[in-house]
Design a protein around this motif. Structure first.
Motif, PDB file in Angstrom:
ATOM      1  N   MET A 150      44.912  41.413  52.651  1.00 26.27           N
ATOM      2  CA  MET A 150      45.471  42.693  52.215  1.00 26.27           C
ATOM      3  C   MET A 150      46.013  42.590  50.794  1.00 26.27           C
ATOM      4  SD  MET A 150      47.495  43.757  55.716  1.00 26.27           S
ATOM      5  CE  MET A 150      48.293  45.207  55.017  1.00 26.27           C
ATOM      6  N   HIS A 151      46.694  41.503  50.508  1.00 28.45           N
ATOM      7  CA  HIS A 151      47.284  41.302  49.182  1.00 28.45           C
ATOM      8  C   HIS A 151      46.212  41.266  48.102  1.00 28.45           C
ATOM      9  CE1 HIS A 151      48.909  38.360  46.073  1.00 28.45           C
ATOM     10  NE2 HIS A 151      49.618  39.447  45.902  1.00 28.45           N
ATOM     11  N   LYS A 152      45.072  40.703  48.440  1.00 31.80           N
ATOM     12  CA  LYS A 152      43.992  40.547  47.458  1.00 31.80           C
ATOM     13  C   LYS A 152      43.125  41.799  47.317  1.00 31.80           C
ATOM     14  CE  LYS A 152      43.535  35.568  48.323  1.00 31.80           C
ATOM     15  NZ  LYS A 152      42.645  34.515  48.894  1.00 31.80           N
ATOM     16  N   THR A 153      43.285  42.742  48.229  1.00 33.89           N
ATOM     17  CA  THR A 153      42.415  43.918  48.266  1.00 33.89           C
ATOM     18  C   THR A 153      43.211  45.176  47.949  1.00 33.89           C
ATOM     19  OG1 THR A 153      41.129  42.818  50.011  1.00 33.89           O
ATOM     20  CG2 THR A 153      40.727  45.171  49.644  1.00 33.89           C
ATOM     21  N   ALA A 154      42.834  45.878  46.907  1.00 32.92           N
ATOM     22  CA  ALA A 154      43.556  47.085  46.512  1.00 32.92           C
ATOM     23  C   ALA A 154      43.274  48.233  47.469  1.00 32.92           C
ATOM     24  CB  ALA A 154      43.154  47.484  45.094  1.00 32.92           C
ATOM     25  N   GLY A 155      44.243  49.131  47.596  1.00 35.03           N
ATOM     26  CA  GLY A 155      44.046  50.334  48.391  1.00 35.03           C
ATOM     27  C   GLY A 155      45.043  50.469  49.531  1.00 35.03           C
ATOM     28  N   PRO A 156      45.151  51.664  50.102  1.00 37.37           N
ATOM     29  CA  PRO A 156      46.077  51.920  51.203  1.00 37.37           C
ATOM     30  C   PRO A 156      45.668  51.165  52.465  1.00 37.37           C
ATOM     31  CG  PRO A 156      45.258  53.977  50.245  1.00 37.37           C
ATOM     32  CD  PRO A 156      44.408  52.869  49.718  1.00 37.37           C
ATOM     33  N   MET A 157      46.635  50.510  53.088  1.00 42.72           N
ATOM     34  CA  MET A 157      46.343  49.765  54.317  1.00 42.72           C
ATOM     35  C   MET A 157      47.506  49.887  55.289  1.00 42.72           C
ATOM     36  SD  MET A 157      44.524  46.304  52.939  1.00 42.72           S
ATOM     37  CE  MET A 157      43.101  46.413  51.848  1.00 42.72           C
ATOM     38  N   TYR A 158      47.156  49.899  56.577  1.00 46.85           N
ATOM     39  CA  TYR A 158      48.158  49.931  57.643  1.00 46.85           C
ATOM     40  C   TYR A 158      48.015  48.668  58.479  1.00 46.85           C
ATOM     41  CZ  TYR A 158      50.611  51.313  61.926  1.00 46.85           C
ATOM     42  OH  TYR A 158      51.456  51.352  63.019  1.00 46.85           O
ATOM     43  N   LEU A 159      49.104  47.923  58.597  1.00 45.12           N
ATOM     44  CA  LEU A 159      49.135  46.690  59.383  1.00 45.12           C
ATOM     45  C   LEU A 159      49.944  46.932  60.642  1.00 45.12           C
ATOM     46  CD1 LEU A 159      48.504  43.599  59.495  1.00 45.12           C
ATOM     47  CD2 LEU A 159      50.703  43.250  58.323  1.00 45.12           C
ATOM     48  N   ARG A 160      49.306  46.814  61.796  1.00 45.70           N
ATOM     49  CA  ARG A 160      49.945  47.080  63.095  1.00 45.70           C
ATOM     50  C   ARG A 160      50.397  45.758  63.714  1.00 45.70           C
ATOM     51  NH1 ARG A 160      48.600  48.634  68.992  1.00 45.70           N
ATOM     52  NH2 ARG A 160      49.678  50.633  69.231  1.00 45.70           N
ATOM     53  N   LEU A 161      51.706  45.603  63.871  1.00 44.90           N
ATOM     54  CA  LEU A 161      52.252  44.340  64.364  1.00 44.90           C
ATOM     55  C   LEU A 161      52.987  44.517  65.690  1.00 44.90           C
ATOM     56  CD1 LEU A 161      53.756  42.795  61.091  1.00 44.90           C
ATOM     57  CD2 LEU A 161      51.494  42.408  62.100  1.00 44.90           C
ATOM     58  N   THR A 162      52.865  43.517  66.543  1.00 40.15           N
ATOM     59  CA  THR A 162      53.554  43.523  67.828  1.00 40.15           C
ATOM     60  C   THR A 162      54.885  42.791  67.748  1.00 40.15           C
ATOM     61  OG1 THR A 162      53.380  42.885  70.165  1.00 40.15           O
ATOM     62  CG2 THR A 162      52.367  41.405  68.561  1.00 40.15           C
ATOM     63  N   SER A 197      47.597  42.841  70.141  1.00 36.49           N
ATOM     64  CA  SER A 197      48.330  42.053  71.134  1.00 36.49           C
ATOM     65  C   SER A 197      47.565  41.835  72.429  1.00 36.49           C
ATOM     66  CB  SER A 197      49.670  42.736  71.449  1.00 36.49           C
ATOM     67  OG  SER A 197      49.452  44.049  71.957  1.00 36.49           O
ATOM     68  N   THR A 198      46.653  42.742  72.771  1.00 33.05           N
ATOM     69  CA  THR A 198      45.958  42.598  74.058  1.00 33.05           C
ATOM     70  C   THR A 198      44.920  41.481  74.047  1.00 33.05           C
ATOM     71  OG1 THR A 198      44.388  44.320  73.414  1.00 33.05           O
ATOM     72  CG2 THR A 198      46.272  44.998  74.758  1.00 33.05           C
ATOM     73  N   THR A 199      44.504  41.052  72.881  1.00 30.48           N
ATOM     74  CA  THR A 199      43.467  40.018  72.829  1.00 30.48           C
ATOM     75  C   THR A 199      43.920  38.745  73.531  1.00 30.48           C
ATOM     76  OG1 THR A 199      42.475  40.906  70.811  1.00 30.48           O
ATOM     77  CG2 THR A 199      42.070  38.586  71.289  1.00 30.48           C
ATOM     78  N   PHE A 200      45.161  38.330  73.312  1.00 22.16           N
ATOM     79  CA  PHE A 200      45.653  37.114  73.960  1.00 22.16           C
ATOM     80  C   PHE A 200      45.683  37.273  75.473  1.00 22.16           C
ATOM     81  CE2 PHE A 200      49.332  34.703  75.677  1.00 22.16           C
ATOM     82  CZ  PHE A 200      48.793  33.433  75.544  1.00 22.16           C
ATOM     83  N   ARG A 201      46.194  38.400  75.950  1.00 21.21           N
ATOM     84  CA  ARG A 201      46.280  38.595  77.393  1.00 21.21           C
ATOM     85  C   ARG A 201      44.894  38.616  78.035  1.00 21.21           C
ATOM     86  NH1 ARG A 201      50.742  41.721  75.689  1.00 21.21           N
ATOM     87  NH2 ARG A 201      49.624  43.701  75.649  1.00 21.21           N
ATOM     88  N   VAL A 202      43.928  39.193  77.348  1.00 20.35           N
ATOM     89  CA  VAL A 202      42.569  39.243  77.894  1.00 20.35           C
ATOM     90  C   VAL A 202      41.932  37.855  77.928  1.00 20.35           C
ATOM     91  CG1 VAL A 202      40.234  40.085  77.433  1.00 20.35           C
ATOM     92  CG2 VAL A 202      42.161  41.675  77.422  1.00 20.35           C
ATOM     93  N   THR A 203      42.231  37.014  76.938  1.00 16.05           N
ATOM     94  CA  THR A 203      41.707  35.641  77.011  1.00 16.05           C
ATOM     95  C   THR A 203      42.257  34.917  78.235  1.00 16.05           C
ATOM     96  OG1 THR A 203      43.470  34.749  75.585  1.00 16.05           O
ATOM     97  CG2 THR A 203      41.440  35.462  74.502  1.00 16.05           C
ATOM     98  N   GLU A 204      43.511  35.224  78.600  1.00 19.57           N
ATOM     99  CA  GLU A 204      44.097  34.633  79.804  1.00 19.57           C
ATOM    100  C   GLU A 204      43.435  35.183  81.062  1.00 19.57           C
ATOM    101  OE1 GLU A 204      46.701  32.131  79.717  1.00 19.57           O
ATOM    102  OE2 GLU A 204      45.710  32.174  77.755  1.00 19.57           O
ATOM    103  N   VAL A 205      43.087  36.467  81.057  1.00 21.81           N
ATOM    104  CA  VAL A 205      42.383  37.071  82.193  1.00 21.81           C
ATOM    105  C   VAL A 205      41.033  36.405  82.409  1.00 21.81           C
ATOM    106  CG1 VAL A 205      41.252  39.183  83.009  1.00 21.81           C
ATOM    107  CG2 VAL A 205      43.527  39.309  81.977  1.00 21.81           C
ATOM    108  N   ILE A 206      40.299  36.207  81.323  1.00 25.11           N
ATOM    109  CA  ILE A 206      38.952  35.628  81.422  1.00 25.11           C
ATOM    110  C   ILE A 206      38.999  34.245  82.070  1.00 25.11           C
ATOM    111  CG2 ILE A 206      37.003  34.757  80.061  1.00 25.11           C
ATOM    112  CD1 ILE A 206      37.514  37.067  78.103  1.00 25.11           C
ATOM    113  N   LYS A 207      40.036  33.482  81.798  1.00 22.51           N
ATOM    114  CA  LYS A 207      40.180  32.153  82.397  1.00 22.51           C
ATOM    115  C   LYS A 207      40.274  32.218  83.917  1.00 22.51           C
ATOM    116  CE  LYS A 207      42.666  30.270  78.382  1.00 22.51           C
ATOM    117  NZ  LYS A 207      43.982  29.771  77.889  1.00 22.51           N
ATOM    118  N   GLN A 208      40.744  33.359  84.435  1.00 21.62           N
ATOM    119  CA  GLN A 208      40.953  33.500  85.874  1.00 21.62           C
ATOM    120  C   GLN A 208      39.771  34.131  86.594  1.00 21.62           C
ATOM    121  OE1 GLN A 208      44.643  35.614  86.576  1.00 21.62           O
ATOM    122  NE2 GLN A 208      45.771  34.401  85.062  1.00 21.62           N
TER     123      GLN A 208
END
Length: 309
Positions: A150-162, A197-208
């Motif tokens: 983001m820092h290296k790329t000009a323009g409007p950006m939205y960063l969604r954090l958990t 945030s859901t990516t981590f939880r889904v990786t845990e689901v796949i293990k099961q």
């Protein structure tokens, strides 16, 4: 446990501010929660306290960008994207200024604050704005990599954090390219599509999960979206399932459905927050009641697979 997403965000932004005098941090009086106070502690000249005045804060950021600064505006996601939407559209997006908007405390996990603080429509809002890039990293390491890009790329950006503090740096690599998704698993029965945030939880689901071949794609950039990766993976499966900590309308599931309906008609099932306002609760209670805990996602996926196979 490794450093969490919001701590890593504060640490990395302080580093960027030290390295680049153009980088300024604008705080909506929530620095202790968002960890924007890291900049105030480490490089006070790069920190601007704007108070609880989100519209003014975005307007000031646009002014700073117009004279060559790169302002990073941070508040809770629901306050930033709704209270200051007009300023974001008119002063930032229409001008195509280099303003980085950071929505902290996105989704459900907002420390028992309830429906006024839940941000479940910010993906829908921000991805509809022309010129706006929308990014939702999944873990602390990817957050750092996304911020560098983001820092290296000009323009409007939205960063969604958990705010979720239980997510470790789990991705096999932290490489980040704006507009590119990541293949986390190959499979031929079901394609799981996640972001943030859901990516981590889904990786845990796949293990099961047993007896089913599951492919998994993670899309840290929601706009622009990596259509080619999605379409290529969807060709190999009869069912696509999206999982997101967002309303199922207007979010990741809607993006995936729109792309596939035009390019490769496919059965898509969306797991996310239903069309309702929610009450207070612990992280575990909110995830469970909205079908987004590891156990609830696994149950939904198992039920879908039992019908299909």
């Amino acid at each position: 446990m490794s450093i969490n997403v919001r701590d890593q965000f504060g640490k990395q932004l302080a580093k960027l501010a030290k390295e680049d005098s153009r980088v300024l941090a604008l705080d909506g009086d929530l620095g202790n929660s968002t960890r924007l106070d890291s900049i105030e502690k480490e490089t006070v000249d790069s920190f601007l306290q704007m108070g609880i005045a989100e519209q003014n804060m975005v307007g000031v950021a646009a002014g700073l960008a117009s004279v060559g600064f790169q302002p990073w505006v941070c508040s809770f996601a629901t306050f930033l994207t709704k209270r200051a939407l007009d300023q974001i559209v008119v002063s930032v997006a229409q001008t195509n200024f280099d303003v980085k908007l950071v929505g902290s405390y996105s989704g459900l996990l907002t420390s028992n604050t309830g429906k006024t603080h839940h941000s479940l429509d910010d993906i829908a809002i921000m991805t509809t704005i022309p010129n706006m890039t929308v990014i939702a990293p999944s873990d602390p390491s990817e957050t750092v990599s996304a911020m560098k890009a983001m820092h290296k790329t000009a323009g409007p950006m939205y960063l969604r954090l958990t705010r979720d503090e239980t997510i470790p740096s789990f991705l096999p690599d932290s490489d980040f390219e704006i507009g590119k998704g990541k293949t986390l698993a190959e499979g031929t029965d079901v394609l799981l599509v996640t972001t943030g945030s859901t990516t981590f939880r889904v990786t845990e689901v796949i293990k099961q999960m047993e007896g089913v071949s599951i492919a998994h794609l993670h899309f840290p950039t929601l706009k622009p979206f990596d259509k080619e990766l999605l379409i290529d993976a969807a060709r190999k499966v009869p069912l696509v399932v999206t999982v997101e900590e967002h309303y199922i309308r207007g979010g990741l599931g809607s993006i995936v459905s729109e792309i596939l309906s035009e390019e490769l008609p496919k059965k898509v099932f969306r797991i996310g927050v239903p069309d309702r306002f929610l009450g207070c609760g612990t992280d575990e209670e909110l995830l469970e009641s909205n079908g987004l805990s590891v156990d609830e996602i696994r149950k939904s996926l198992t039920a879908l697979c039992s019908k299909l196979f």
